[in-house]
Scaffold this motif. Structure first.
Motif, PDB file in Angstrom:
ATOM      1  N   GLU A 166      -5.910   2.214 -11.933  1.00  0.00           N
ATOM      2  CA  GLU A 166      -6.025   0.820 -11.505  1.00  0.00           C
ATOM      3  C   GLU A 166      -5.212   0.659 -10.224  1.00  0.00           C
ATOM      4  OE1 GLU A 166      -7.887  -1.640 -12.928  1.00  0.00           O
ATOM      5  OE2 GLU A 166      -8.673  -0.004 -14.173  1.00  0.00           O
ATOM      6  N   VAL A 167      -5.464  -0.392  -9.488  1.00  0.00           N
ATOM      7  CA  VAL A 167      -4.698  -0.679  -8.276  1.00  0.00           C
ATOM      8  C   VAL A 167      -3.347  -1.280  -8.668  1.00  0.00           C
ATOM      9  CG1 VAL A 167      -4.625  -2.069  -6.158  1.00  0.00           C
ATOM     10  CG2 VAL A 167      -6.787  -1.062  -6.919  1.00  0.00           C
ATOM     11  N   THR A 168      -2.299  -0.790  -8.046  1.00  0.00           N
ATOM     12  CA  THR A 168      -0.958  -1.339  -8.209  1.00  0.00           C
ATOM     13  C   THR A 168      -0.651  -2.173  -6.975  1.00  0.00           C
ATOM     14  OG1 THR A 168      -0.220   0.569  -9.502  1.00  0.00           O
ATOM     15  CG2 THR A 168       1.490  -0.754  -8.447  1.00  0.00           C
ATOM     16  N   THR A 169      -0.173  -3.389  -7.190  1.00  0.00           N
ATOM     17  CA  THR A 169       0.172  -4.241  -6.059  1.00  0.00           C
ATOM     18  C   THR A 169       1.659  -4.565  -6.089  1.00  0.00           C
ATOM     19  OG1 THR A 169      -0.399  -6.243  -7.284  1.00  0.00           O
ATOM     20  CG2 THR A 169      -2.118  -5.300  -5.901  1.00  0.00           C
ATOM     21  N   LEU A 170       2.231  -4.649  -4.902  1.00  0.00           N
ATOM     22  CA  LEU A 170       3.645  -4.979  -4.734  1.00  0.00           C
ATOM     23  C   LEU A 170       3.743  -6.096  -3.709  1.00  0.00           C
ATOM     24  CD1 LEU A 170       4.901  -1.303  -4.257  1.00  0.00           C
ATOM     25  CD2 LEU A 170       4.977  -2.617  -6.371  1.00  0.00           C
ATOM     26  N   LYS A 171       4.650  -7.003  -3.919  1.00  0.00           N
ATOM     27  CA  LYS A 171       4.860  -8.086  -2.956  1.00  0.00           C
ATOM     28  C   LYS A 171       6.304  -8.057  -2.514  1.00  0.00           C
ATOM     29  CE  LYS A 171       3.488 -12.610  -1.740  1.00  0.00           C
ATOM     30  NZ  LYS A 171       3.470 -12.411  -0.339  1.00  0.00           N
ATOM     31  N   ARG A 172       6.494  -8.029  -1.229  1.00  0.00           N
ATOM     32  CA  ARG A 172       7.825  -8.076  -0.635  1.00  0.00           C
ATOM     33  C   ARG A 172       7.963  -9.384   0.120  1.00  0.00           C
ATOM     34  NH1 ARG A 172       8.450  -2.408  -0.321  1.00  0.00           N
ATOM     35  NH2 ARG A 172       8.321  -1.845  -2.486  1.00  0.00           N
ATOM     36  N   GLN A 173       9.138  -9.652   0.603  1.00  0.00           N
ATOM     37  CA  GLN A 173       9.369 -10.889   1.336  1.00  0.00           C
ATOM     38  C   GLN A 173       8.397 -11.023   2.512  1.00  0.00           C
ATOM     39  OE1 GLN A 173      13.369 -11.310   2.682  1.00  0.00           O
ATOM     40  NE2 GLN A 173      13.149 -13.483   3.126  1.00  0.00           N
ATOM     41  N   THR A 174       8.158  -9.932   3.230  1.00  0.00           N
ATOM     42  CA  THR A 174       7.302 -10.010   4.421  1.00  0.00           C
ATOM     43  C   THR A 174       6.087  -9.087   4.346  1.00  0.00           C
ATOM     44  OG1 THR A 174       8.602  -8.313   5.548  1.00  0.00           O
ATOM     45  CG2 THR A 174       9.252 -10.614   5.907  1.00  0.00           C
ATOM     46  N   ALA A 175       5.780  -8.544   3.195  1.00  0.00           N
ATOM     47  CA  ALA A 175       4.666  -7.592   3.118  1.00  0.00           C
ATOM     48  C   ALA A 175       3.964  -7.649   1.772  1.00  0.00           C
ATOM     49  CB  ALA A 175       5.174  -6.172   3.362  1.00  0.00           C
ATOM     50  N   ARG A 176       2.680  -7.281   1.802  1.00  0.00           N
ATOM     51  CA  ARG A 176       1.893  -7.051   0.593  1.00  0.00           C
ATOM     52  C   ARG A 176       1.475  -5.594   0.630  1.00  0.00           C
ATOM     53  NH1 ARG A 176      -3.110  -9.717  -0.044  1.00  0.00           N
ATOM     54  NH2 ARG A 176      -3.381  -9.530   2.182  1.00  0.00           N
TER      55      ARG A 176
END
Length: 191
Positions: free
Chosen positions: A108-118
């Motif tokens: 599956e796709v893993t997603t991460l969210k940072r303060q200034t990035a996806r």
């Protein structure tokens, strides 16, 4: 640090003396890789072999052909736009589906969210046709601060236990568009 000469694919390696109070920090056993004065930054094992290419940067656990893995990164500057609506997870899944290798498994796709990035990444398992051996490929696309990066990591399936933590550290340390004025200090330019 390597710099590219204008108009030529050759690189010049330059070593700089770090300031005593520099702001660079990485996990023990890792070193910091920075491209484009901070367009892309992440940590890699300190003893890995580095090879700049014309449009990408490669890291190997040993000099080729004696390597068991390849971590490669490229990046682009994006035009001014609202990139928050870009279908990142869908794009990564599409890249995996269209992969031309003999894919036998897909995560599956893993997603991460940072303060200034996806960030989104996916893993595929395939049979290497030259070695007739199972291998993994992890494919990551990151968007942030008008930078788009593509990171791929190919390694043998029987090396997964040893190499998965390397990918984890790359993902944990990935920063996009945090520009550095002076690499000897490691401090970001003010907004």
């Amino acid at each position: 640090m390597s710099k590219r000469k204008k108009g030529k694919p050759e690189w010049i390696k330059e070593t700089l003396q770090m300031s005593d109070n520099h702001g660079w920090n990485s996990k023990p056993g890792y070193k910091i890789f920075v491209a484009g004065r901070g367009a892309v930054r992440f940590d890699v094992p300190q003893d890995w072999h580095f090879e700049p290419d014309e449009k990408s940067f490669c890291f190997h656990d040993a000099p080729p052909p004696n390597d068991d893995c390849r971590l490669e990164v490229s990046y682009n500057h994006l035009p001014e736009n609202d990139w928050s609506l870009f279908p990142l997870a869908h794009t990564v899944k599409k890249i995996a589906i269209e992969d031309r290798r003999d894919v036998i498994e897909q995560s599956e796709v893993t997603t991460l969210k940072r303060q200034t990035a996806r960030i989104a990444w996916i893993q595929i398992k395939f049979i290497d046709p030259n070695e007739n051996r199972e291998a993994y490929s992890r494919i990551c696309v990151g968007l942030g601060s008008r930078i788009q990066c593509l990171i791929t990591f190919d390694y043998w399936a029987d090396q997964a236990e040893k190499l998965t933590p390397v990918w984890d550290e790359v993902m944990n340390s990935l920063v996009l568009g945090l520009y550095i004025r002076d690499p000897r200090t490691g401090f970001a330019m003010p907004d």
